[in-house]
Design a protein around this motif. Structure first.
Motif, short mmCIF file in Angstrom:
data_model
loop_
_atom_site.label_atom_id
_atom_site.label_comp_id
_atom_site.label_asym_id
_atom_site.label_seq_id
_atom_site.Cartn_x
_atom_site.Cartn_y
_atom_site.Cartn_z
N ALA A 30 0.57 -1.26 -0.04
CA ALA A 30 -0.09 0.04 0.04
C ALA A 30 0.92 1.06 -0.13
O ALA A 30 0.38 2.36 -0.19
N PHE A 79 -3.27 4.94 -0.27
CA PHE A 79 -4.07 3.69 -0.15
C PHE A 79 -5.40 3.75 0.24
O PHE A 79 -5.97 2.70 0.70
N THR A 80 -6.12 4.79 0.39
CA THR A 80 -7.43 4.84 0.54
C THR A 80 -8.17 4.50 -0.59
O THR A 80 -9.25 4.21 -0.48
N HIS A 81 -7.40 4.30 -1.69
CA HIS A 81 -8.13 3.53 -3.09
C HIS A 81 -7.97 2.31 -3.12
O HIS A 81 -8.63 1.63 -3.65
N LEU A 82 -7.71 1.60 -1.74
CA LEU A 82 -7.77 0.26 -1.65
C LEU A 82 -9.07 -0.26 -1.73
O LEU A 82 -9.33 -1.47 -2.29
N ASP A 83 -10.16 0.03 -1.35
CA ASP A 83 -11.24 -0.26 -1.51
C ASP A 83 -11.93 -0.36 -3.01
O ASP A 83 -13.08 -0.70 -3.34
N MET A 95 1.26 -2.29 4.79
CA MET A 95 1.12 -0.77 4.83
C MET A 95 2.41 -0.32 5.73
O MET A 95 2.55 -0.77 6.89
N GLU A 214 -6.65 8.92 6.20
CA GLU A 214 -6.34 8.02 5.11
C GLU A 214 -6.01 6.67 5.80
O GLU A 214 -6.47 5.74 5.38
N GLN A 217 -9.02 4.95 6.98
CA GLN A 217 -9.97 4.65 5.72
C GLN A 217 -9.44 3.17 5.09
O GLN A 217 -10.02 2.31 4.76
N ALA A 218 -8.07 3.23 5.12
CA ALA A 218 -7.23 2.14 4.55
C ALA A 218 -7.59 0.89 5.55
O ALA A 218 -7.67 -0.21 4.94
N SER A 222 -9.41 -2.54 4.11
CA SER A 222 -8.66 -4.07 4.26
C SER A 222 -9.67 -5.19 4.57
O SER A 222 -9.51 -6.37 4.25
#
Length: 305
Positions: A30, A79-83, A95, A214, A217-218, A222
């Motif tokens: 991440a 890495f907030t876009h992990l979702d 991370m 962030e 959110q990450a 997960s």
């Protein structure tokens, strides 16, 4: 990409071992940084394995593009876009939080008070305000709140007032040395071995990059992307980050009972805490910046856990 600023990956083998790599699995780095963890993960994957990396830093993206491997992909995103990844499709998420050595050591990035440079501190220099731009317009009380909350600095209000006096008199500090000197002139009590500007610089960096928001959110993402049996490993470097990670894992490692229905089956735990790891004495001796690192590891549980 060759630069004079070198990076030593913290908890390299420990972090990759914590992921319990399955050769055909799909993994996420991440925070690519300079790719130390990514390269070791790739070395353990089969031709069918996959590694997806994220980073906001343009220099990190340039370094990632040096990896010519069909199993690897890099995203210029936080890495907030992990979702955005497929639910339940990931075998492990790593991370590695904080700032990399090339970011700290490059004066142009404005992260460090040890080297004079523009007062920027953005992880992604293509988006958002720099610290200098934010200080030019922020209310004194807001500046104080940021320093107090993210830097845990007891002289937060005094520093905020000093910044306001400086900008009223001759403009906001525009360089790291100007800000560091202003804080040093304001904070008269110094912790042994620590520069008085340390907490203020940490606070502004965390705030301007929304690092804690962030991270929260990450961590939540997960839960969505990890398959049962998948591993989450998070390396943090200060108490604010570690507290969030610890509380998240603890919260999701408990069976939840409905008090209104005492005989009902409890809600199944989402995670099982696996380990807490710190760098060895040998690693700290070789890389002093690793001394504050803490890695927490958890395993995603399934409906049948």
């Amino acid at each position: 990409m060759d630069t004079p600023w070198q990076h030593t990956t913290v908890l390299l083998s420990e972090a990759v071992d914590a992921l319990d790599i399955q050769p055909d699995g799909t993994y996420v780095d991440a925070t690519f940084g300079r790719g130390g963890h990514s390269r070791l993960i790739l070395s353990k994957l089969s031709p069918q394995g996959r590694l997806i990396a994220f980073d906001k830093d343009l220099d990190a993206i340039a370094a990632a593009e040096q990896i010519q491997d069909p199993r690897f992909s890099i995203r210029h995103q936080g890495f907030t876009h992990l979702d955005e990844l497929d639910a339940g499709a990931i075998d492990g998420v790593l991370m590695d939080l904080g700032v990399s050595s090339p970011q700290i050591d490059n004066p142009a990035r404005g992260f460090s008070f040890r080297n004079d440079g523009p007062l920027d501190m953005r992880m992604d220099t293509t988006r958002g305000q720099s610290v200098c731009e934010w200080l030019a317009e922020a209310e004194v009380q807001h500046i104080a709140e940021v320093i107090r909350e993210y830097g845990e600095e007891r002289f937060a209000l005094q520093i905020a007032k000093a910044i306001d006096a400086r900008r009223q008199e001759r403009g906001v500090p525009t360089t790291t040395s100007e800000l560091a000197q202003l804080v040093a002139d304001t904070v008269k009590t110094r912790e042994p071995g620590k520069d008085p500007a340390t907490r203020t610089f940490q606070a502004f960096r965390i705030f301007i990059n929304a690092e804690l928001e962030e991270l929260q959110q990450a961590l939540s993402a997960s839960l969505q992307v990890l398959r049962p049996g998948g591993r989450l490993a998070v390396i943090s470097f200060h108490s604010l980050e570690d507290r969030i990670v610890k509380q998240f894992i603890t919260q999701h490692s408990r069976e939840v009972y409905d008090r209104r229905a005492p005989f009902a089956v409890p809600k199944v735990m989402d995670f099982k805490a696996i380990d807490r790891v710190k760098p060895s004495a040998a690693e700290v001796a070789g890389n002093p910046r690793s001394r504050s690192a803490i890695m927490r590891v958890a395993e995603r549980l399934g409906a049948g856990a």
